[in-house]
Design a protein around this motif. Structure first.
Motif, short mmCIF file in Angstrom:
data_model
loop_
_atom_site.label_atom_id
_atom_site.label_comp_id
_atom_site.label_asym_id
_atom_site.label_seq_id
_atom_site.Cartn_x
_atom_site.Cartn_y
_atom_site.Cartn_z
N ASN B 49 0.83 -1.19 0.00
CA ASN B 49 0.00 0.00 0.00
C ASN B 49 0.86 1.24 0.00
O ASN B 49 1.45 1.61 1.02
N SER B 50 0.92 1.90 -1.16
CA SER B 50 1.76 3.09 -1.29
C SER B 50 1.26 4.23 -0.41
O SER B 50 1.99 5.19 -0.16
N LEU B 51 0.03 4.14 0.09
CA LEU B 51 -0.49 5.16 0.99
C LEU B 51 0.05 4.95 2.41
O LEU B 51 -0.17 5.77 3.29
N ASP B 59 -4.05 -9.96 -2.75
CA ASP B 59 -4.69 -11.19 -3.21
C ASP B 59 -4.03 -11.56 -4.52
O ASP B 59 -4.38 -11.05 -5.58
N PHE B 62 -2.93 -8.64 -6.78
CA PHE B 62 -3.88 -7.53 -6.61
C PHE B 62 -3.74 -6.96 -5.21
O PHE B 62 -3.85 -7.69 -4.21
N THR B 63 -3.45 -5.65 -5.12
CA THR B 63 -3.38 -5.03 -3.80
C THR B 63 -4.52 -4.02 -3.68
O THR B 63 -4.97 -3.44 -4.68
N LEU B 64 -4.97 -3.80 -2.46
CA LEU B 64 -6.12 -2.92 -2.24
C LEU B 64 -5.99 -2.23 -0.90
O LEU B 64 -5.64 -2.85 0.11
N ALA B 65 -6.25 -0.92 -0.89
CA ALA B 65 -6.25 -0.14 0.35
C ALA B 65 -7.70 0.23 0.67
O ALA B 65 -8.61 -0.03 -0.12
N GLU B 66 -7.89 0.88 1.84
CA GLU B 66 -9.21 1.39 2.25
C GLU B 66 -10.14 0.28 2.77
O GLU B 66 -10.63 -0.58 2.02
N VAL B 68 -13.25 0.17 3.60
CA VAL B 68 -14.57 0.01 2.99
C VAL B 68 -14.44 -0.81 1.70
O VAL B 68 -15.19 -1.76 1.48
N ALA B 69 -13.43 -0.46 0.89
CA ALA B 69 -13.20 -1.21 -0.35
C ALA B 69 -12.87 -2.67 -0.06
O ALA B 69 -13.34 -3.58 -0.74
N LEU B 72 -16.00 -4.65 1.07
CA LEU B 72 -16.89 -4.94 -0.05
C LEU B 72 -16.28 -5.99 -0.98
O LEU B 72 -16.98 -6.88 -1.47
N TYR B 73 -14.98 -5.91 -1.20
CA TYR B 73 -14.28 -6.89 -2.05
C TYR B 73 -14.43 -8.29 -1.45
O TYR B 73 -14.78 -9.25 -2.15
N ARG B 76 -17.96 -9.68 -1.73
CA ARG B 76 -18.30 -10.14 -3.08
C ARG B 76 -17.53 -11.40 -3.45
O ARG B 76 -18.11 -12.36 -3.96
N LYS B 77 -16.24 -11.38 -3.22
CA LYS B 77 -15.42 -12.52 -3.65
C LYS B 77 -15.81 -13.79 -2.92
O LYS B 77 -15.87 -14.87 -3.53
#
Lengths: 205, 240
Positions: B49-51, B59, B62-66, B68-69, B72-73, B76-77
């Motif tokens: 996470n560059s933030l 995953d 695939f990287t994800l920050a936040e 809430v995101a 939800l990810y 769904r997954k």
């Protein structure tokens, strides 16, 4: 009574919703709530949004606040093109990521820039120290760099080759500070503040 | 390498993600990122996470920050039960509305309450002016009132009769000032009952596990001086 959107185009999130609804041909009644006249503080508007903020939505007896929630509601209800909020798991996650990040980053810093540069000193006649303004603009600059480096990168739009809700929300933030203000920002930091008074560009539209 | 969740249970949104993943039996590798030791500033974490914030997800590539995101990810997954993020248009809108509002409302005052009441004075040895703390606690009080009046109302959970990710995010915010010794639930029976309902759904053991760090934050051992210096610098904005 169909869909009603309570908006003031002075506000960034209101503009994102306005554009989204109009672009997608979503039929709605525009209910203008003039923030500068304090119309968001009326009892009538509190029936629509007790948090007294715009944007707000009323759809029959259903009321909704928060621009992100409103955009998603409109997306799901009116079956607009998929690219606005893609079905693909990862692409959708990227939109969610942007929509979450922006609250405390771009939204915050664009609002502060507008207030420290225009609203307080010019519209309300309150002195803003050059250090505070410089600090605010520096924070905005950092945020814009994140927008470029983390979100946009070398893609056509924030989450990929097509536009999405993220782009609408971002562009309306940037318009808040706008190219015109940017060009003048550098001059402002060096010029005497009185140079701004009476200058047409600084009056609100 | 399967799903990796980069978390520090000191952080409210991390706890929400942890509980959600565990409760739903989502298999993941826990990667602990200790904020107090500045581990979120490492180059290796920046790859995730560059933030430089937690929570973060990885995953595959695939990287994800936040948070809430991430929630939800995951919903769904892993096709978690509908009530967590309902398909129903209006119920979902209510979750979205809460998840949006909380960023600049409850998150802000709960973070400041913990830092000004506990982290700065007790853990970092930096006193906080009484007016600052009082103002923060007043803000917290207003936010809690909004949570009760606008979101919870007379419902069992924020969106109605069933728990959703909104409740997880909200309860974790409230556990933050609880960790600081604030009596968040004592004078608010509506919130106290809601907490019991949330805890009942989550399960006592998981709830206890998720809160082990925050409830013992006052016992944090003294930090290395260099680490402490960096930390003080990075959190100075929380002194307002």
């Amino acid at each position: 009574m169909g869909l009603e959107l309570y908006l003031d185009l002075l506000s960034q999130p209101c503009r994102a919703i306005y554009i989204f609804a109009k672009k997608n041909g979503i039929p709605f009644q525009l209910r203008t709530v003039e923030l500068l006249k304090g119309q968001h503080l009326s009892d009538a508007f509190a029936q629509v949004n007790p948090l007294k903020k715009v944007p707000a939505l009323k759809d029959g007896d259903f009321t909704l606040s928060e621009s992100v929630a409103i955009l998603l509601y409109l997306f799901h209800k009116y079956k607009v093109p998929d690219y606005w909020y893609p079905q693909d798991l990862q692409a959708r996650a990227r939109v969610d990521e942007y929509l979450a990040w922006q609250h405390t980053a771009l939204r915050r810093n664009c609002l502060r820039a507008l207030w420290h540069k225009v609203m307080l000193p010019v519209v309300m006649g309150e002195q803003i120290s050059s250090e505070l303004l410089a600090a605010t603009l520096a924070e905005l600059d950092v945020t814009l760099q994140v927008l470029e480096d983390k979100f946009l990168q070398d893609k056509a739009f924030l989450v990929g080759p097509q536009i999405s809700l993220a782009d609408l929300v971002a562009i309306t933030e940037l318009m808040h500070v706008s190219v015109g203000l940017w060009g003048l920002a550098a001059k402002f930091l060096k010029a005497d503040p009185s140079w701004l008074h009476g200058t047409g560009e600084w009056k609100l539209q | 390498m399967g799903l990796e969740l980069y978390l520090d249970l000191l952080s409210q949104p991390c706890r929400a993600v942890y509980i959600f993943a565990k409760k739903n039996g989502i298999p993941f590798q826990l990667r602990t990122v200790e904020l107090l030791k500045g581990q979120h500033y490492t180059d290796s974490f920046a790859q995730v996470n560059s933030l430089r914030k937690v929570p973060a997800l990885k995953d595959g590539d695939f990287t994800l920050a936040e948070s809430v995101a991430i929630l939800l990810y995951l919903s769904r997954k892993y096709k978690t039960p509908d009530h967590w993020y309902p398909q129903d248009l209006r119920a979902r809108a209510r979750v979205d509305e809460y998840l949006s509002w909380q960023h600049t409302a409850l998150r802000s005052c709960c973070t400041r309450a913990l830092w000004q009441k506990m982290m700065f004075p007790v853990v970092l040895g930096q006193p906080v002016p009484q007016e600052t703390l009082s103002s923060t606690l007043a803000d917290l009080d207003s936010c809690l009132q909004l949570l009760e009046d606008r979101f919870l109302r007379d419902q069992d959970f924020i969106t109605g009769s069933q728990i959703s990710v909104a409740d997880l995010m909200a309860i974790e915010e409230l556990m933050h000032p609880v960790g600081a010794g604030c009596q968040v639930f004592e004078n608010r029976p509506k919130l106290a009952k809601w907490r019991q309902r949330v805890e009942a759904v989550v399960g006592e053991d998981l709830f206890r596990e998720a809160h082990a760090v925050i409830l013992k934050v006052k016992d944090t051992p003294p930090l290395d001086p260099a680490v402490k210096e960096n930390l003080l610098h990075s959190v100075r904005s929380l002194l307002q």
